[in-house]
Motif scaffolding. Structure first.
Motif, PDB file in Angstrom:
ATOM      1  N   LYS A   1       9.602  40.137  55.749  1.00 29.63           N
ATOM      2  CA  LYS A   1      10.994  40.144  55.637  1.00 29.63           C
ATOM      3  C   LYS A   1      11.646  38.976  55.235  1.00 29.63           C
ATOM      4  N   TYR A   2      12.733  39.111  54.185  1.00 31.11           N
ATOM      5  CA  TYR A   2      13.561  37.921  53.863  1.00 31.11           C
ATOM      6  C   TYR A   2      14.746  37.649  54.954  1.00 31.11           C
TER       7      TYR A   2
ATOM      8  N   GLN B   1      18.694  40.513  56.962  1.00 31.63           N
ATOM      9  CA  GLN B   1      17.512  40.784  56.631  1.00 31.63           C
ATOM     10  C   GLN B   1      17.135  41.812  55.517  1.00 31.63           C
ATOM     11  N   ALA B   2      16.086  41.800  54.953  1.00 37.83           N
ATOM     12  CA  ALA B   2      15.776  42.640  53.978  1.00 37.83           C
ATOM     13  C   ALA B   2      14.098  42.732  53.923  1.00 37.83           C
TER      14      ALA B   2
ATOM     15  N   GLN C   1      10.842  42.983  52.288  1.00 37.56           N
ATOM     16  CA  GLN C   1      10.091  42.124  51.126  1.00 37.56           C
ATOM     17  C   GLN C   1       9.465  43.171  50.163  1.00 37.56           C
TER      18      GLN C   1
ATOM     19  N   CYS D   1      12.178  45.055  48.317  1.00 37.65           N
ATOM     20  CA  CYS D   1      12.680  44.061  47.369  1.00 37.65           C
ATOM     21  C   CYS D   1      11.854  43.977  46.090  1.00 37.65           C
TER      22      CYS D   1
ATOM     23  N   PRO E   1      13.088  37.653  46.257  1.00 37.05           N
ATOM     24  CA  PRO E   1      14.246  37.388  47.027  1.00 37.05           C
ATOM     25  C   PRO E   1      15.704  37.665  46.258  1.00 37.05           C
TER      26      PRO E   1
ATOM     27  N   ARG F   1      17.452  40.845  47.664  1.00 36.29           N
ATOM     28  CA  ARG F   1      17.756  40.922  49.106  1.00 36.29           C
ATOM     29  C   ARG F   1      19.239  41.591  49.123  1.00 36.29           C
ATOM     30  N   HIS F   2      20.095  41.121  48.329  1.00 38.52           N
ATOM     31  CA  HIS F   2      21.761  41.149  48.742  1.00 38.52           C
ATOM     32  C   HIS F   2      22.005  42.550  48.823  1.00 38.52           C
TER      33      HIS F   2
ATOM     34  N   ALA G   1      20.620  44.479  52.223  1.00 32.92           N
ATOM     35  CA  ALA G   1      20.670  43.424  53.590  1.00 32.92           C
ATOM     36  C   ALA G   1      21.178  44.550  54.744  1.00 32.92           C
TER      37      ALA G   1
END
Length: 342
Positions: free
Chosen positions: A8-9, A28-29, A31, A34, A38, A41-42, A45
Protein backbone atom coordinates in the motif's frame (compact mmCIF):
# COMPACT_ATOMS: atom_id res chain seq x y z
CA UNK A 1 8.34 3.01 15.68
CA UNK A 2 7.83 3.93 12.00
CA UNK A 3 5.20 2.01 10.05
CA UNK A 4 4.88 1.33 6.34
CA UNK A 5 2.55 -1.55 5.39
CA UNK A 6 3.47 -3.69 2.41
CA UNK A 7 1.52 -3.41 -0.84
CA UNK A 8 0.00 0.00 0.00
CA UNK A 9 0.90 3.63 -0.44
CA UNK A 10 0.19 5.44 2.84
CA UNK A 11 0.27 9.22 3.21
CA UNK A 12 -1.69 11.99 5.06
CA UNK A 13 -2.79 10.85 8.54
CA UNK A 14 -5.03 12.22 11.28
CA UNK A 15 -5.59 10.92 14.78
CA UNK A 16 -8.27 10.28 17.39
CA UNK A 17 -8.12 9.15 21.00
CA UNK A 18 -10.42 6.51 22.49
CA UNK A 19 -9.55 6.89 26.14
CA UNK A 20 -5.78 6.39 26.12
CA UNK A 21 -5.82 4.35 22.89
CA UNK A 22 -4.48 6.22 19.88
CA UNK A 23 -6.15 5.61 16.51
CA UNK A 24 -4.58 6.66 13.21
CA UNK A 25 -6.61 7.30 10.06
CA UNK A 26 -4.71 7.82 6.84
CA UNK A 27 -4.98 7.93 3.08
CA UNK A 28 -4.10 4.66 1.41
CA UNK A 29 -4.06 3.20 -2.09
CA UNK A 30 -3.23 -0.28 -3.34
CA UNK A 31 0.16 -0.26 -5.06
CA UNK A 32 -0.83 -2.79 -7.72
CA UNK A 33 -3.98 -0.82 -8.57
CA UNK A 34 -1.72 2.24 -9.00
CA UNK A 35 0.52 0.31 -11.38
CA UNK A 36 3.26 0.75 -8.76
CA UNK A 37 3.31 4.45 -9.59
CA UNK A 38 2.80 6.53 -6.42
CA UNK A 39 1.73 9.54 -8.50
CA UNK A 40 -1.43 7.58 -9.42
CA UNK A 41 -2.52 7.18 -5.80
CA UNK A 42 -4.63 10.33 -5.51
CA UNK A 43 -7.57 9.10 -7.60
CA UNK A 44 -7.55 5.74 -5.80
CA UNK A 45 -7.40 7.03 -2.23
CA UNK A 46 -9.47 5.63 0.63
CA UNK A 47 -9.17 5.85 4.42
CA UNK A 48 -7.24 3.20 6.34
CA UNK A 49 -7.30 2.68 10.12
CA UNK A 50 -4.70 1.46 12.62
CA UNK A 51 -4.31 1.45 16.42
CA UNK A 52 -1.09 1.99 18.33
CA UNK A 53 -0.17 -0.91 20.62
CA UNK A 54 2.97 -1.94 22.51
CA UNK A 55 4.07 -3.74 19.33
CA UNK A 56 3.57 -0.70 17.11
CA UNK A 57 0.75 0.13 14.72
CA UNK A 58 -1.82 -2.61 14.18
CA UNK A 59 -4.05 -2.28 11.11
CA UNK A 60 -7.76 -2.77 11.86
CA UNK A 61 -10.42 -4.71 9.98
CA UNK A 62 -8.52 -5.12 6.74
CA UNK A 63 -11.30 -3.14 5.03
CA UNK A 64 -11.09 0.63 4.58
CA UNK A 65 -12.65 2.79 7.27
CA UNK A 66 -14.13 4.95 4.50
CA UNK A 67 -13.98 4.56 0.74
CA UNK A 68 -15.56 6.31 -2.26
CA UNK A 69 -19.30 5.96 -2.68
CA UNK A 70 -20.11 2.88 -4.80
CA UNK A 71 -22.61 4.72 -7.00
CA UNK A 72 -22.79 8.16 -8.59
CA UNK A 73 -22.44 10.63 -5.72
CA UNK A 74 -20.55 13.79 -4.78
CA UNK A 75 -17.82 11.63 -3.16
CA UNK A 76 -17.55 8.76 -5.66
CA UNK A 77 -14.02 9.41 -6.99
CA UNK A 78 -11.64 9.27 -4.01
CA UNK A 79 -11.55 10.14 -0.31
CA UNK A 80 -8.95 12.63 0.83
CA UNK A 81 -7.68 14.04 4.13
CA UNK A 82 -9.88 14.87 7.11
CA UNK A 83 -10.04 15.11 10.89
CA UNK A 84 -12.07 13.62 13.75
CA UNK A 85 -13.75 15.20 16.78
CA UNK A 86 -15.87 13.83 19.60
CA UNK A 87 -18.19 16.47 21.12
CA UNK A 88 -18.50 14.72 24.50
CA UNK A 89 -17.15 11.62 26.25
CA UNK A 90 -20.07 9.37 25.31
CA UNK A 91 -21.00 11.02 22.03
CA UNK A 92 -20.35 9.67 18.52
CA UNK A 93 -17.18 10.57 16.68
CA UNK A 94 -17.50 12.94 13.71
CA UNK A 95 -15.13 12.55 10.76
CA UNK A 96 -14.86 15.43 8.30
CA UNK A 97 -13.31 14.31 5.02
CA UNK A 98 -12.45 15.63 1.55
CA UNK A 99 -13.79 14.11 -1.66
CA UNK A 100 -14.55 14.80 -5.32
CA UNK A 101 -17.20 13.76 -7.82
CA UNK A 102 -16.17 11.74 -10.86
CA UNK A 103 -18.74 13.46 -13.10
CA UNK A 104 -17.40 16.97 -12.36
CA UNK A 105 -15.35 18.51 -15.15
CA UNK A 106 -11.78 19.43 -14.18
CA UNK A 107 -11.13 23.16 -13.77
CA UNK A 108 -7.97 25.09 -14.58
CA UNK A 109 -5.44 25.97 -11.90
CA UNK A 110 -1.91 27.30 -12.50
CA UNK A 111 -0.41 23.86 -11.77
CA UNK A 112 -2.98 21.40 -13.15
CA UNK A 113 -6.55 20.71 -14.21
CA UNK A 114 -8.41 19.44 -11.14
CA UNK A 115 -11.96 18.62 -10.10
CA UNK A 116 -13.51 20.76 -7.34
CA UNK A 117 -13.06 19.43 -3.82
CA UNK A 118 -15.80 19.35 -1.19
CA UNK A 119 -16.05 18.32 2.47
CA UNK A 120 -18.34 15.64 3.86
CA UNK A 121 -19.22 14.17 7.23
CA UNK A 122 -19.41 10.63 8.63
CA UNK A 123 -20.11 9.45 12.18
CA UNK A 124 -19.12 6.43 14.26
CA UNK A 125 -19.84 5.15 17.75
CA UNK A 126 -16.63 3.14 18.03
CA UNK A 127 -14.17 4.61 15.46
CA UNK A 128 -14.49 1.35 13.49
CA UNK A 129 -17.80 1.51 11.59
CA UNK A 130 -18.54 4.81 9.82
CA UNK A 131 -21.82 6.05 8.35
CA UNK A 132 -22.06 8.98 5.96
CA UNK A 133 -24.34 11.85 6.98
CA UNK A 134 -26.55 13.06 4.15
CA UNK A 135 -26.06 12.80 0.41
CA UNK A 136 -24.43 16.19 -0.14
CA UNK A 137 -21.27 17.84 1.23
CA UNK A 138 -21.64 19.26 4.73
CA UNK A 139 -19.20 22.08 3.81
CA UNK A 140 -19.50 22.57 0.03
CA UNK A 141 -16.91 24.45 -1.98
CA UNK A 142 -18.22 28.02 -2.20
CA UNK A 143 -15.15 29.11 -4.13
CA UNK A 144 -15.14 32.15 -6.38
CA UNK A 145 -17.59 34.41 -4.50
CA UNK A 146 -15.00 34.31 -1.69
CA UNK A 147 -12.10 35.20 -4.00
CA UNK A 148 -11.01 31.55 -4.05
CA UNK A 149 -10.37 29.37 -7.09
CA UNK A 150 -13.35 27.02 -6.62
CA UNK A 151 -11.07 23.97 -6.80
CA UNK A 152 -8.97 23.67 -3.62
CA UNK A 153 -11.22 23.05 -0.60
CA UNK A 154 -9.73 20.22 1.40
CA UNK A 155 -8.02 18.84 4.52
CA UNK A 156 -10.59 20.12 7.06
CA UNK A 157 -9.27 20.44 10.61
CA UNK A 158 -12.17 20.92 13.03
CA UNK A 159 -11.75 22.05 16.65
CA UNK A 160 -13.94 23.46 19.40
CA UNK A 161 -13.18 27.04 20.38
CA UNK A 162 -13.07 28.55 23.86
CA UNK A 163 -16.49 30.05 23.09
CA UNK A 164 -18.01 26.55 22.72
CA UNK A 165 -18.51 26.89 18.97
CA UNK A 166 -16.87 24.72 16.30
CA UNK A 167 -14.21 26.02 13.92
CA UNK A 168 -13.24 24.37 10.62
CA UNK A 169 -9.87 25.28 9.10
CA UNK A 170 -9.59 24.41 5.40
CA UNK A 171 -6.86 24.37 2.74
CA UNK A 172 -7.89 26.64 -0.16
CA UNK A 173 -6.31 28.78 -2.89
CA UNK A 174 -6.88 32.33 -4.04
CA UNK A 175 -8.41 32.78 -7.47
CA UNK A 176 -5.54 34.18 -9.59
CA UNK A 177 -8.06 35.74 -12.01
CA UNK A 178 -9.79 37.75 -9.27
CA UNK A 179 -8.84 41.45 -9.47
CA UNK A 180 -8.43 41.57 -5.67
CA UNK A 181 -5.66 38.98 -5.91
CA UNK A 182 -3.65 40.52 -8.74
CA UNK A 183 -0.68 41.25 -6.47
CA UNK A 184 -0.24 37.50 -5.87
CA UNK A 185 1.90 35.71 -8.43
CA UNK A 186 0.76 32.50 -10.08
CA UNK A 187 3.31 30.69 -7.90
CA UNK A 188 1.65 31.96 -4.69
CA UNK A 189 -1.86 32.35 -3.29
CA UNK A 190 -2.01 29.36 -0.95
CA UNK A 191 -4.61 29.98 1.75
CA UNK A 192 -6.01 28.62 4.99
CA UNK A 193 -9.60 29.73 5.59
CA UNK A 194 -11.97 29.13 8.47
CA UNK A 195 -15.65 28.86 9.32
CA UNK A 196 -17.49 28.96 12.63
CA UNK A 197 -20.62 26.98 13.54
CA UNK A 198 -22.64 26.24 16.65
CA UNK A 199 -23.18 22.67 15.44
CA UNK A 200 -21.11 20.12 13.55
CA UNK A 201 -23.61 19.57 10.75
CA UNK A 202 -24.65 23.13 9.79
CA UNK A 203 -22.01 25.45 8.33
CA UNK A 204 -22.52 28.79 6.57
CA UNK A 205 -19.88 28.73 3.86
CA UNK A 206 -20.69 32.25 2.73
CA UNK A 207 -19.22 33.45 6.05
CA UNK A 208 -15.81 31.90 5.35
CA UNK A 209 -12.88 34.07 6.46
CA UNK A 210 -9.18 34.01 5.67
CA UNK A 211 -6.63 33.03 8.28
CA UNK A 212 -3.67 33.16 5.87
CA UNK A 213 -3.51 34.26 2.24
CA UNK A 214 0.14 33.69 1.35
CA UNK A 215 2.43 35.30 -1.17
CA UNK A 216 5.06 32.73 -0.12
CA UNK A 217 3.37 29.40 -0.93
CA UNK A 218 1.40 28.06 -3.86
CA UNK A 219 -0.47 25.78 -1.48
CA UNK A 220 -0.61 25.19 2.28
CA UNK A 221 -1.83 21.65 2.93
CA UNK A 222 -3.14 19.55 5.84
CA UNK A 223 -3.53 22.28 8.50
CA UNK A 224 -3.57 21.79 12.25
CA UNK A 225 -4.38 24.58 14.70
CA UNK A 226 -4.20 24.84 18.48
CA UNK A 227 -3.80 27.25 21.41
CA UNK A 228 -0.79 26.88 23.71
CA UNK A 229 -0.99 28.61 27.11
CA UNK A 230 2.12 29.61 29.03
CA UNK A 231 3.50 32.22 31.36
CA UNK A 232 1.76 35.52 30.72
CA UNK A 233 -0.72 34.41 28.09
CA UNK A 234 -1.31 32.07 25.15
CA UNK A 235 -0.41 31.75 21.48
CA UNK A 236 -2.36 30.45 18.50
CA UNK A 237 -0.46 28.05 16.22
CA UNK A 238 -0.93 26.86 12.65
CA UNK A 239 0.91 23.85 11.25
CA UNK A 240 0.76 23.08 7.54
CA UNK A 241 2.85 21.33 4.91
CA UNK A 242 4.16 22.26 1.47
CA UNK A 243 6.50 20.89 -1.13
CA UNK A 244 9.73 22.65 -2.02
CA UNK A 245 8.23 23.53 -5.40
CA UNK A 246 5.31 25.24 -3.60
CA UNK A 247 7.61 27.97 -2.26
CA UNK A 248 7.12 31.14 -4.31
CA UNK A 249 9.79 33.35 -5.80
CA UNK A 250 8.90 35.99 -3.20
CA UNK A 251 9.73 33.63 -0.34
CA UNK A 252 12.99 32.59 -1.96
CA UNK A 253 14.01 36.21 -2.50
CA UNK A 254 13.46 36.86 1.22
CA UNK A 255 15.98 34.13 2.01
CA UNK A 256 13.46 32.01 3.92
CA UNK A 257 13.66 28.22 4.20
CA UNK A 258 12.22 26.35 1.22
CA UNK A 259 11.97 22.57 1.58
CA UNK A 260 9.40 19.83 1.33
CA UNK A 261 8.11 19.38 4.86
CA UNK A 262 6.00 20.72 7.72
CA UNK A 263 5.90 24.44 8.54
CA UNK A 264 4.33 26.51 11.31
CA UNK A 265 3.15 30.02 12.13
CA UNK A 266 2.09 31.51 15.47
CA UNK A 267 0.37 34.56 16.87
CA UNK A 268 1.74 37.12 19.29
CA UNK A 269 1.33 36.40 22.99
CA UNK A 270 -2.32 37.09 23.83
CA UNK A 271 -4.32 37.26 27.08
CA UNK A 272 -5.57 33.93 28.40
CA UNK A 273 -9.17 35.11 28.06
CA UNK A 274 -8.74 36.09 24.40
CA UNK A 275 -11.40 34.54 22.15
CA UNK A 276 -11.49 34.36 18.39
CA UNK A 277 -8.97 33.64 15.64
CA UNK A 278 -6.00 36.05 15.72
CA UNK A 279 -3.66 37.20 12.98
CA UNK A 280 -0.41 35.39 12.27
CA UNK A 281 2.02 38.25 11.65
CA UNK A 282 5.32 36.49 10.97
CA UNK A 283 6.39 34.41 7.95
CA UNK A 284 6.10 30.64 8.21
CA UNK A 285 9.05 28.76 9.68
CA UNK A 286 10.17 25.30 8.64
CA UNK A 287 9.59 22.81 11.47
CA UNK A 288 10.49 19.42 9.95
CA UNK A 289 12.11 19.07 6.53
CA UNK A 290 11.17 15.85 4.73
CA UNK A 291 8.23 15.14 7.04
CA UNK A 292 4.89 15.79 5.33
CA UNK A 293 1.44 16.29 6.85
CA UNK A 294 2.98 16.59 10.32
CA UNK A 295 0.52 16.55 13.23
CA UNK A 296 1.17 17.12 16.93
CA UNK A 297 -0.51 14.90 19.52
CA UNK A 298 -2.10 16.84 22.40
CA UNK A 299 -0.17 20.04 21.62
CA UNK A 300 -2.29 22.11 24.01
CA UNK A 301 -1.17 20.22 27.12
CA UNK A 302 1.79 17.89 26.50
CA UNK A 303 5.14 19.19 27.76
CA UNK A 304 6.81 17.90 24.58
CA UNK A 305 4.10 16.91 22.08
CA UNK A 306 4.78 14.00 19.73
CA UNK A 307 5.07 14.91 16.04
CA UNK A 308 3.92 12.31 13.48
CA UNK A 309 3.66 12.56 9.71
CA UNK A 310 4.96 10.65 6.71
CA UNK A 311 8.48 10.68 5.26
CA UNK A 312 8.14 12.27 1.82
CA UNK A 313 10.97 10.46 0.04
CA UNK A 314 14.00 8.25 0.58
CA UNK A 315 17.59 9.26 -0.11
CA UNK A 316 17.13 8.46 -3.80
CA UNK A 317 14.03 10.67 -4.05
CA UNK A 318 11.48 7.85 -4.24
CA UNK A 319 8.12 8.30 -2.50
CA UNK A 320 8.18 6.78 1.00
CA UNK A 321 4.92 7.40 2.90
CA UNK A 322 3.70 5.53 5.98
CA UNK A 323 3.68 6.89 9.53
CA UNK A 324 6.97 8.27 10.79
CA UNK A 325 8.88 7.47 13.93
CA UNK A 326 7.86 9.71 16.84
CA UNK A 327 9.66 13.01 17.20
CA UNK A 328 9.16 15.53 19.98
CA UNK A 329 8.56 19.25 19.79
CA UNK A 330 9.57 21.85 22.37
CA UNK A 331 8.16 25.37 22.80
CA UNK A 332 10.49 28.31 23.36
CA UNK A 333 9.49 31.37 25.37
CA UNK A 334 9.19 33.44 22.18
CA UNK A 335 6.80 30.89 20.65
CA UNK A 336 9.33 29.14 18.40
CA UNK A 337 9.06 25.36 17.90
CA UNK A 338 11.94 22.92 17.66
CA UNK A 339 12.01 19.20 16.87
CA UNK A 340 14.01 16.89 19.11
CA UNK A 341 14.55 13.16 18.70
CA UNK A 342 14.75 11.92 22.27
Amino acid sequence: MPWLPHEKYIWDSWFAWQGEELHAFYLQADQAACGYNPDARHNLAEVGHAVLSRWGWQELNGAPALKPAPNAAWDDLAIWTGSIVQPAANAPYFMFYTARRRADAPLWTPSEWQRPQHIGLAISRDLRVWERIGTTPVIPNFGKPLGLDGVAWRDPYVVRGDDGAWYAFICARLNPLDANNKHFGLDAGGAIVWLRSETLDNWRVEETRQLVASDEFYQMEVPQVFWRAGAGGKRFYLLFCAQEKDCSRARRQRGLACATGTYYMHSELLPLDYQGVPKLPEPARLLAAGLYAGKLLRPETAARPVLLGFPWADAAGHFTGGISDAQFVTFAADGALEVTHG
